[in-house]
Design a protein around this motif. Structure first.
Motif, PDB file in Angstrom:
ATOM      1  N   ALA A   1      31.560  58.668  82.911  1.00 11.42           N
ATOM      2  CA  ALA A   1      29.991  59.055  83.418  1.00 11.42           C
ATOM      3  C   ALA A   1      29.824  58.259  84.302  1.00 11.42           C
ATOM      4  O   ALA A   1      28.531  57.979  84.981  1.00 11.42           O
TER       5      ALA A   1
ATOM      6  N   TYR B   1      27.524  60.169  87.154  1.00 14.51           N
ATOM      7  CA  TYR B   1      25.847  58.936  87.681  1.00 14.51           C
ATOM      8  C   TYR B   1      26.459  59.692  89.344  1.00 14.51           C
ATOM      9  O   TYR B   1      25.370  59.863  90.248  1.00 14.51           O
TER      10      TYR B   1
ATOM     11  N   VAL C   1      22.301  57.042  82.809  1.00 15.70           N
ATOM     12  CA  VAL C   1      23.383  57.370  82.696  1.00 15.70           C
ATOM     13  C   VAL C   1      24.441  55.960  83.729  1.00 15.70           C
ATOM     14  O   VAL C   1      25.304  55.762  82.732  1.00 15.70           O
TER      15      VAL C   1
ATOM     16  N   LEU D   1      24.466  53.564  80.674  1.00 18.26           N
ATOM     17  CA  LEU D   1      25.643  54.296  79.285  1.00 18.26           C
ATOM     18  C   LEU D   1      26.735  53.216  79.808  1.00 18.26           C
ATOM     19  O   LEU D   1      27.677  53.135  79.119  1.00 18.26           O
ATOM     20  N   CYS D   2      27.277  53.552  81.119  1.00 19.81           N
ATOM     21  CA  CYS D   2      28.751  52.937  81.739  1.00 19.81           C
ATOM     22  C   CYS D   2      28.520  51.482  81.455  1.00 19.81           C
ATOM     23  O   CYS D   2      29.861  50.973  80.927  1.00 19.81           O
TER      24      CYS D   2
END
Length: 294
Positions: free
Chosen positions: A121, A125, A139, A142-143
């Protein structure tokens, strides 16, 4: 010895402390479950080492992929200034990624799998998503959400039951990432307005979790501190979205992550971990005076 400071600038050490606070908050949330057993200090240490590697690698590759743009927009950074070459930085970041993966795998398979997702990820990104108005914030969020899960994975059987909590840092980080799009040339006031709503949702979610777990009275103090840290610079950016105000709002949001994570730990009644996380706050603020956070 002189070159070490440029590698440290690549790592943005103040930011890495916020990543450690993510993991500690995740561990606190995991211990809030009555099923959390067998959690040892060694595993806590390994997970902290893992997030240092994963976050460090991700932030170094941010500069690797931005090298061409930074020659015009941020020439003072280590790569465009010629202090560190793109190849050296890529190797440096790769070593951090490998270390982070190995440290996570030392704990359990779930932690190793999450670490692998974070690496993918982060690269996604840095290479592509960050240039997209929608996918960039998503993204990056999400990290950070996965980083919280990395801490929860210390008791991997809690992941399914508590995985939904990772949505909260996704919202918070997506807001910061949206604001940060205006750091160089100024931003949009609408971005600051959206971020205000997102921050409010995050505070409400933590408050609700604390209320359900009968710890709202304790958690309220952390939430008040969070409000004081993040909202004033955000409101200034909303009134005047020039690069200076936007940069301060982003910095406050990043530093505020530590307070967010302290609130999670307090809501979980993990008072020792709350204290450790809060100790990271003045340290991060101090380090941020010497190393940029963005």
């Amino acid at each position: 010895m002189g070159k070490i400071k440029y590698y440290l600038r690549l790592l943005r050490p103040a930011n890495i402390l916020t990543a450690i606070s993510d993991v500690l908050a995740g561990i606190a949330l995991s211990t809030a479950s009555s099923d959390a057993v067998g959690i040892g200090e060694t595993d806590i240490l390994w997970l902290c080492m893992a997030t240092i590697g994963l976050y460090g690698g991700g932030i170094v590759f941010n500069d690797v992929f931005d090298a061409a743009i930074d020659r015009f927009e941020r020439s003072e950074r280590p790569i465009p200034s010629g202090k560190v070459s793109v190849r050296q930085a890529a190797l440096f970041g790769s070593l951090f990624f490998v270390f982070g993966l190995l440290a996570a795998c030392t704990v359990n398979i779930a932690a190793g799998t999450i670490a692998g997702f974070i690496v993918c990820a982060a690269l996604l990104y840095n290479k592509w998503a960050k240039h997209h108005r929608l996918f960039g914030p998503l993204v990056m969020g999400l990290c950070r959400g996965a980083n919280l899960l990395l801490g929860i994975a210390i008791a991997s059987h809690n992941l399914l039951a508590m995985g939904y909590i990772s949505l909260v840092p996704i919202v918070y980080i997506a807001a910061i990432t949206l604001i940060s799009s205006g750091e160089v040339h100024g931003g949009r006031k609408s971005n600051a307005m959206i971020a205000t709503g997102a921050y409010t949702l995050v505070i409400a979610a933590i408050g609700l979790f604390a209320y359900i777990h009968h710890s709202f009275a304790y958690t309220l103090s952390c939430l008040v501190v969070l409000v004081i840290v993040i909202y004033p610079p955000l409101f200034r950016a909303m009134l005047d979205a020039d690069a200076g105000n936007v940069g301060k709002a982003v910095k406050a949001g990043i530093i505020g992550l530590i307070v967010v994570n302290a609130a999670w730990a307090m809501a979980s009644s993990a008072f020792v971990l709350t204290g450790i996380i809060l100790l990271l706050l003045p340290l991060s603020i101090c380090i941020a005076r010497f190393f940029a956070v963005t």
